[in-house]
Write a protein that holds these residues in place. Structure first.
Motif, PDB file in Angstrom:
ATOM      1  N   THR A 188       0.828  -1.213   0.000  1.00  0.00           N
ATOM      2  CA  THR A 188       0.000   0.000   0.000  1.00  0.00           C
ATOM      3  C   THR A 188       0.859   1.258   0.000  1.00  0.00           C
ATOM      4  O   THR A 188       0.510   2.253  -0.635  1.00  0.00           O
ATOM      5  CB  THR A 188      -0.966   0.019   1.201  1.00  0.00           C
ATOM      6  N   THR A 189       2.003   1.213   0.670  1.00  0.00           N
ATOM      7  CA  THR A 189       2.905   2.364   0.656  1.00  0.00           C
ATOM      8  C   THR A 189       3.415   2.628  -0.760  1.00  0.00           C
ATOM      9  O   THR A 189       3.440   3.768  -1.229  1.00  0.00           O
ATOM     10  CB  THR A 189       4.106   2.138   1.596  1.00  0.00           C
ATOM     11  N   GLU A 190       3.782   1.548  -1.441  1.00  0.00           N
ATOM     12  CA  GLU A 190       4.325   1.688  -2.794  1.00  0.00           C
ATOM     13  C   GLU A 190       3.253   2.146  -3.777  1.00  0.00           C
ATOM     14  O   GLU A 190       3.465   3.080  -4.557  1.00  0.00           O
ATOM     15  CB  GLU A 190       4.920   0.357  -3.254  1.00  0.00           C
ATOM     16  N   VAL A 191       2.090   1.509  -3.737  1.00  0.00           N
ATOM     17  CA  VAL A 191       1.072   1.810  -4.740  1.00  0.00           C
ATOM     18  C   VAL A 191       0.455   3.192  -4.517  1.00  0.00           C
ATOM     19  O   VAL A 191       0.194   3.936  -5.475  1.00  0.00           O
ATOM     20  CB  VAL A 191      -0.012   0.707  -4.781  1.00  0.00           C
ATOM     21  N   VAL A 192       0.248   3.565  -3.274  1.00  0.00           N
ATOM     22  CA  VAL A 192      -0.329   4.885  -2.999  1.00  0.00           C
ATOM     23  C   VAL A 192       0.679   5.985  -3.336  1.00  0.00           C
ATOM     24  O   VAL A 192       0.326   7.009  -3.932  1.00  0.00           O
ATOM     25  CB  VAL A 192      -0.803   4.999  -1.534  1.00  0.00           C
ATOM     26  N   SER A 193       1.944   5.776  -2.977  1.00  0.00           N
ATOM     27  CA  SER A 193       2.974   6.773  -3.281  1.00  0.00           C
ATOM     28  C   SER A 193       3.097   6.993  -4.775  1.00  0.00           C
ATOM     29  O   SER A 193       3.218   8.130  -5.247  1.00  0.00           O
ATOM     30  CB  SER A 193       4.322   6.329  -2.712  1.00  0.00           C
ATOM     31  N   ASP A 194       3.068   5.906  -5.525  1.00  0.00           N
ATOM     32  CA  ASP A 194       3.219   6.017  -6.974  1.00  0.00           C
ATOM     33  C   ASP A 194       1.973   6.605  -7.628  1.00  0.00           C
ATOM     34  O   ASP A 194       2.051   7.492  -8.484  1.00  0.00           O
ATOM     35  CB  ASP A 194       3.516   4.638  -7.573  1.00  0.00           C
ATOM     36  N   CYS A 195       0.786   6.143  -7.215  1.00  0.00           N
ATOM     37  CA  CYS A 195      -0.455   6.625  -7.824  1.00  0.00           C
ATOM     38  C   CYS A 195      -0.750   8.072  -7.452  1.00  0.00           C
ATOM     39  O   CYS A 195      -1.320   8.821  -8.248  1.00  0.00           O
ATOM     40  CB  CYS A 195      -1.634   5.743  -7.407  1.00  0.00           C
ATOM     41  N   VAL A 196      -0.390   8.469  -6.237  1.00  0.00           N
ATOM     42  CA  VAL A 196      -0.716   9.815  -5.776  1.00  0.00           C
ATOM     43  C   VAL A 196       0.394  10.810  -6.128  1.00  0.00           C
ATOM     44  O   VAL A 196       0.135  11.894  -6.654  1.00  0.00           O
ATOM     45  CB  VAL A 196      -0.972   9.831  -4.257  1.00  0.00           C
ATOM     46  N   LEU A 197       1.649  10.452  -5.825  1.00  0.00           N
ATOM     47  CA  LEU A 197       2.756  11.394  -5.981  1.00  0.00           C
ATOM     48  C   LEU A 197       3.624  11.134  -7.198  1.00  0.00           C
ATOM     49  O   LEU A 197       4.433  11.986  -7.585  1.00  0.00           O
ATOM     50  CB  LEU A 197       3.646  11.356  -4.729  1.00  0.00           C
ATOM     51  N   GLY A 198       3.483   9.938  -7.782  1.00  0.00           N
ATOM     52  CA  GLY A 198       4.322   9.616  -8.928  1.00  0.00           C
ATOM     53  C   GLY A 198       5.742   9.271  -8.557  1.00  0.00           C
ATOM     54  O   GLY A 198       6.664   9.398  -9.366  1.00  0.00           O
ATOM     55  N   ILE A 199       5.974   8.817  -7.302  1.00  0.00           N
ATOM     56  CA  ILE A 199       7.314   8.433  -6.861  1.00  0.00           C
ATOM     57  C   ILE A 199       7.281   7.016  -6.296  1.00  0.00           C
ATOM     58  O   ILE A 199       6.226   6.520  -5.891  1.00  0.00           O
ATOM     59  CB  ILE A 199       7.861   9.390  -5.778  1.00  0.00           C
ATOM     60  N   SER A 200       8.423   6.383  -6.269  1.00  0.00           N
ATOM     61  CA  SER A 200       8.541   5.055  -5.668  1.00  0.00           C
ATOM     62  C   SER A 200       9.074   5.177  -4.250  1.00  0.00           C
ATOM     63  O   SER A 200      10.033   5.908  -3.995  1.00  0.00           O
ATOM     64  CB  SER A 200       9.481   4.170  -6.493  1.00  0.00           C
ATOM     65  N   ALA A 201       8.429   4.464  -3.322  1.00  0.00           N
ATOM     66  CA  ALA A 201       8.911   4.425  -1.941  1.00  0.00           C
ATOM     67  C   ALA A 201       9.986   3.367  -1.759  1.00  0.00           C
ATOM     68  O   ALA A 201      10.510   3.199  -0.654  1.00  0.00           O
ATOM     69  CB  ALA A 201       7.749   4.144  -0.984  1.00  0.00           C
ATOM     70  N   GLN A 202      10.300   2.632  -2.857  1.00  0.00           N
ATOM     71  CA  GLN A 202      11.312   1.557  -2.814  1.00  0.00           C
ATOM     72  C   GLN A 202      10.967   0.525  -1.735  1.00  0.00           C
ATOM     73  O   GLN A 202      11.844  -0.037  -1.088  1.00  0.00           O
ATOM     74  CB  GLN A 202      12.705   2.147  -2.563  1.00  0.00           C
ATOM     75  N   SER A 203       9.666   0.280  -1.564  1.00  0.00           N
ATOM     76  CA  SER A 203       9.205  -0.618  -0.497  1.00  0.00           C
ATOM     77  C   SER A 203       9.647  -2.059  -0.707  1.00  0.00           C
ATOM     78  O   SER A 203       9.736  -2.830   0.251  1.00  0.00           O
ATOM     79  CB  SER A 203       7.676  -0.578  -0.412  1.00  0.00           C
ATOM     80  N   PHE A 204       9.908  -2.443  -1.959  1.00  0.00           N
ATOM     81  CA  PHE A 204      10.230  -3.831  -2.256  1.00  0.00           C
ATOM     82  C   PHE A 204      11.733  -4.060  -2.393  1.00  0.00           C
ATOM     83  O   PHE A 204      12.177  -5.058  -2.953  1.00  0.00           O
ATOM     84  CB  PHE A 204       9.525  -4.268  -3.550  1.00  0.00           C
ATOM     85  N   THR A 205      12.511  -3.117  -1.880  1.00  0.00           N
ATOM     86  CA  THR A 205      13.968  -3.257  -1.926  1.00  0.00           C
ATOM     87  C   THR A 205      14.517  -3.395  -0.514  1.00  0.00           C
ATOM     88  O   THR A 205      13.786  -3.261   0.470  1.00  0.00           O
ATOM     89  CB  THR A 205      14.612  -2.036  -2.602  1.00  0.00           C
ATOM     90  N   ASP A 206      15.816  -3.646  -0.432  1.00  0.00           N
ATOM     91  CA  ASP A 206      16.461  -3.741   0.884  1.00  0.00           C
ATOM     92  C   ASP A 206      16.722  -2.366   1.477  1.00  0.00           C
ATOM     93  O   ASP A 206      17.084  -2.247   2.646  1.00  0.00           O
ATOM     94  CB  ASP A 206      17.797  -4.492   0.763  1.00  0.00           C
TER      95      ASP A 206
END
Length: 500
Positions: A188-206
């Protein structure tokens, strides 16, 4: 007179005064002809608020079960403040919808100072009077069907990354399985950040961005916010000179900085514009003449409302499907193997029924508290009238209604079929006033469509890629966490994902 005796006398006198202060109005409802639930000094009718031995929703349910056959409403006390627990679904539907005008504000707005907590204090859920209507009117077009559809390809891309992330995590998993809530919050952090702000939260990385950690810190500190609310109920004047923000100064500066960076990037690269929520907010800024601070506050509504609650629903839906392999396969058969268009995603009735049934069993909002804004009269089962005045608070026992066998056959069982259109669908239960995970009426959650799209998109990709099983560490009942203010399974949700 002995000094020690005097000291004990003073202590006894002080304790007596405290006792009187905490209990002097415990006959408030009886004087008005309304049955009153058992109440105690300091804890009022809900001792679990302080004992933390079980979720407060169970205190409310005990009262609900005791009085539902004899009364439409029952008096309760939140610490020492009299409030009214409304049991009758007919009245509940009126409170939310047909007679909304008399109950248009949420009590939570009493405990938030928008000058101290700019982010939460300007959320439409918190705002009161005409302010909430104005803010909602500004925000709702940003959540239109067309805008949700426009960012659907973004959601699909994030979902594929999410599946790869689960695969990597499962390979490294211990015998305890994977923490479904943690996984879901990454999504949800990744999808909301990308859909709302157009940025990646890099949630799926180390090395995720600080956004993930900050979100977790904000919502994990909500217990302090709840304690402040309790103290304000005991002594309301505290609100005049002290307010505890959910978003403290550090969190506020963090989110304002992110917004500033995103706005700058969007303006510097107009060729990369897309029809997303941030683009809508920029249009609104130009139309309304909003400064950057106001624009940030508006946009934060999209962000904060989508992180925690959607993660809770996703993790519990995964749990329900893992517990019920037959229903899991039904969903898998429904979604098929081909890539789904946005229109096809919206036409998955069984998957949507599974989400709604999960929302019934684990509604993020366990109770709702509405402020009386215009005088209103209720009539109890015995025919006695009760006049409510502006400032009074009515409590809606959402969790109790969702688990009442009078409205839901075998209410503790996972039965998605009850929400299929052939059986009346969601509308049947919402119109009865017994299905309220998003609220109802004019102040129903404006982000329903966006949330359901993100949930369905994630579930489609996960079920295509994995068979989901419950790890033995996960309890087999639906016992709620003792202290969390939203519905979540006690002990956590631990799952195993087998690649298909």
């Amino acid at each position: 007179m002995c000094p020690i005796f005097c000291m004990w006398l003073l202590i006894a006198g002080f304790l007596a005064l405290v006792y009187v202060f905490l209990t002097w109005n415990f006959d408030y409802w009886r004087k008005r002809g309304i049955e009153t639930a058992a109440s105690w000094p300091f804890v009022g009718s809900f001792p679990s608020t302080f004992t933390k031995k079980r979720n407060v929703a169970y205190d409310i349910d005990d009262i609900y079960q005791q009085y539902k056959e004899t009364d439409k409403m029952v008096g309760v006390f939140t610490t020492r403040r009299p409030q009214l627990l409304v049991i009758c679904p007919e009245y509940i539907n009126k409170i939310y919808a047909s007679d909304f005008r008399s109950f248009r504000d949420n009590e939570r707005g009493n405990f938030v100072d928008k000058k101290v907590d700019k982010i939460l204090g300007n959320n439409p859920f918190i705002l009161k009077g005409d302010e909430w209507k104005e803010r909602r009117a500004e925000i709702t077009p940003g959540l239109s069907l067309n805008r949700v559809k426009a960012v659907y390809p973004v959601s699909q891309s994030v979902c594929k990354k999410f599946v790869d992330y689960i695969k990597r995590q499962q390979r490294m998993a211990t015998t305890q399985g994977l923490d479904a809530k943690k996984l879901s919050l990454c999504y949800t952090t990744e999808v909301v950040s990308d859909c709302v702000l157009g940025i990646s939260a890099q949630s799926f990385t180390d090395t995720p961005t600080p956004l993930v950690a900050m979100i977790q810190r904000v919502f994990n500190s909500s217990s302090k916010f709840i304690l402040y609310s309790v103290l304000a109920n005991i002594w309301p004047p505290i609100r005049k000179f002290y307010s505890l923000p959910l978003f403290n100064e550090e969190a506020e500066e963090f989110f304002f900085d992110i917004m500033s960076r995103c706005l700058k990037l969007r303006r510097e690269k107009p060729e990369e514009q897309r029809d997303d929520f941030l683009n809508y907010m920029l249009q609104l800024q130009e139309k309304k003449g909003l400064d950057e601070s106001e624009l940030t506050v508006h946009t934060m509504t999209f962000l904060t409302d989508g992180f925690e609650t959607t993660a809770l629903v996703l993790s519990h839906t995964l749990l329900m499907l893992a517990r019920h392999p037959e229903q899991q396969q039904k969903v898998r058969d429904e979604i098929g193997k081909a890539e789904l268009s946005f229109e096809q995603l919206t036409e998955l009735p069984y998957l949507e029924a599974c989400i709604h049934e999960t929302l019934r069993l684990f509604s993020p909002q366990l109770t709702a508290r509405k402020l009386v804004t215009e005088a209103y009269e209720l009539t109890n089962k015995n025919g006695s009238p009760l006049r409510l005045n502006p400032g009074d608070v009515v409590i809606i026992p959402v969790n109790s209604l969702h688990h009442d066998s009078q409205y839901y056959e075998n209410p503790h069982e996972f039965r998605p079929e009850r929400f299929l259109e052939a059986n009346g669908g969601v509308k049947k239960y919402r119109d009865q006033g017994v299905y309220l995970p998003f609220g109802n009426g004019p102040r129903i959650c404006p982000g329903i469509r966006f949330a359901l799209t993100q949930l369905k998109a994630a579930l489609v990709e996960i079920l295509r890629s994995f068979d989901i099983h419950v790890n033995p560490k996960t309890r087999s009942d639906n016992r709620l966490n003792d202290t969390f203010c939203w519905a979540t399974l006690k002990g956590g949700i631990w799952l195993e994902f087998t690649e298909r």
